[in-house]
Design an enzyme around this catalytic site. Sequence first.
Site, PDB file in Angstrom:
ATOM      1  N   GLY A  78       0.849  -3.054   3.321  1.00  0.00           N
ATOM      2  CA  GLY A  78       2.089  -2.923   2.975  1.00  0.00           C
ATOM      3  C   GLY A  78       2.708  -1.454   2.647  1.00  0.00           C
ATOM      4  N   SER A  79       2.329  -0.542   3.472  1.00  0.00           N
ATOM      5  CA  SER A  79       2.960   0.795   3.235  1.00  0.00           C
ATOM      6  C   SER A  79       2.800   1.167   1.967  1.00  0.00           C
ATOM      7  CB  SER A  79       4.480   0.775   3.725  1.00  0.00           C
ATOM      8  OG  SER A  79       5.015   2.089   3.687  1.00  0.00           O
ATOM      9  N   SER A 137      -4.090  -1.486   7.037  1.00  0.00           N
ATOM     10  CA  SER A 137      -3.577  -0.463   6.193  1.00  0.00           C
ATOM     11  C   SER A 137      -4.030  -0.507   4.813  1.00  0.00           C
ATOM     12  CB  SER A 137      -1.868  -0.862   6.158  1.00  0.00           C
ATOM     13  OG  SER A 137      -1.385   0.254   5.709  1.00  0.00           O
TER      14      SER A 137
END
Length: 549
Positions: A157-158, A245
């Site tokens: 989620g960045s 990520s």
Amino acid sequence: MKRVLIFRHYTLSVLSGPCRCSRYTMIVFLLVPFLVLGVTLAQSDGTLVSTVQGPVQGSLISSSVRQWLGIPYASPPTGTLRFQAPQPAPSRAGTLSTTAFGNSCPAILGTEFLLLVGMLQQQESVPVDEDCLNLNIWAPATSRPQGGAVLLWVYGGSYQFGTSNTPYYNGQTFVENFDDIVIVTINYRRSNTSPPSLNIFGFPNAPQQLINIGLLDIDAAIQWVYANIAAFGGDPDRITIFGESAGAIAVDAYAFSHPDDTIVKGQPSYIALFESTSVSTDSASFSASNSSWNTVASALDCGTAGDAAQLACIQAVPWQTLLNEVISSGESFNSYADGQTLFSDVPSRSADGNFLKVPFLVGTNADEGDIFVVAAEQEDFNFTIPVVTTVLSDAITELLANCPASQEAGDRVSAGVPTWRYIFEGVYPDLTDDNPNLRAYHSSEIPLVFGTYEASTFPYAPTSSEIALSSWMQGAWVAFAQDPGTGLANYGWPSYGSLPILDTLAELGNSNNPGGPTYSAAATFDVGCAVVNVLTPVVYDVISFLGVL
């Protein structure tokens, strides 16, 4: 059905004989057999399942797939449990309905990033609350073979947002397309293991609690799945965790913090940006008067003492107020080398093989940096500069994705761990909105892994090669989960070797084979990694100046 007939006989005898029952009572009697029938059907389709905490009622979403959404795996991290390690989920006397997603954890939405990938509206519409430690399960219908291998997904989620309530993370197609597989997705307090992080709930940096509690959430979810998944048709002795990520960093962190674990049997890990800087600072900085924790605490009238009273004060603040203060202050809440979930000497631990030695699958996307550079350009300038976009994106991809993946894969091979490595190269209009500045960007492979490319909000149909590659990738991931040690070899994917000149790296979506893998030598992609240590500080300075990450 015998019970239904007994109730029907009793009901008819009451109605036909002398009775002073009210009309309401008679209606109730008439409804009883139908209620019993409903319970009987729910039991027979396998959607009513007993867990350690109590029964949960799921749903049969197709003739071949059962689904449970929003099952609590820990107690709500609210009140005095805010910023604390997750506690066991409470027991229930009644049946919990799990037919709708649970709350998502509080998050800060990266607006431009989500706009570019077509997910902003969906992320904004999910129910959000601090009571968010829940998970979802997709399992085969009881008419199909049971005891399937388990794939547990940890979202990214960045580093600021994320939720399991995302169409791309739906496990239905995985289970529909393959036997011997169960999919689990979880929510967890934003456990960002790298700067920049703007979320206090997973990494509060509180001097009273110097531990990365978001990572402990993931531990708790794994333990819950191990204890309960057999009741849902899963095999607790075949659990594989995978993530992307920030989720990939969390998966890697689990491997280093649980070197002797006996639960997790496999570890696919999509690229985790900032992997080489996943820990930061020392305990003294958290107690300083100018720390992020004390800055936010002071703004909330909780003082800067760093004591129990300060902690209790912040725990009493409504979560919305707390999140808004973090956003307005711009303070960062980063990971901490607490010696339990993260370590300051990860490179040496990796080189020494001090990690969980289970089969390992690692991958990167060919153009990881595209989405970050384009998002920054759009947000800052409202236009892109193609040459700058490409150069900066390629630098990010090389230094923060490809080379760390190469190092990690090499360390696993040196430790005797069965290892596979890929680079995803597919570019599809339905995932890029036909934007020429977006190629195989960070996270673009996820819809193909889950087979959820149809969830795209862009007005483009999936291509035939995209569909074919998705089918191949799903098959590979299932083969890995079913048998982490040899499943991929049997699938036709050669294991990653110590000689970089061997054709063992799988290029996925390459123009030579757009619907499947092309096996190439890793040396072709890693030739520039020898100078990474020299150039990394320079690239970081440029990235920081432009505000790309």
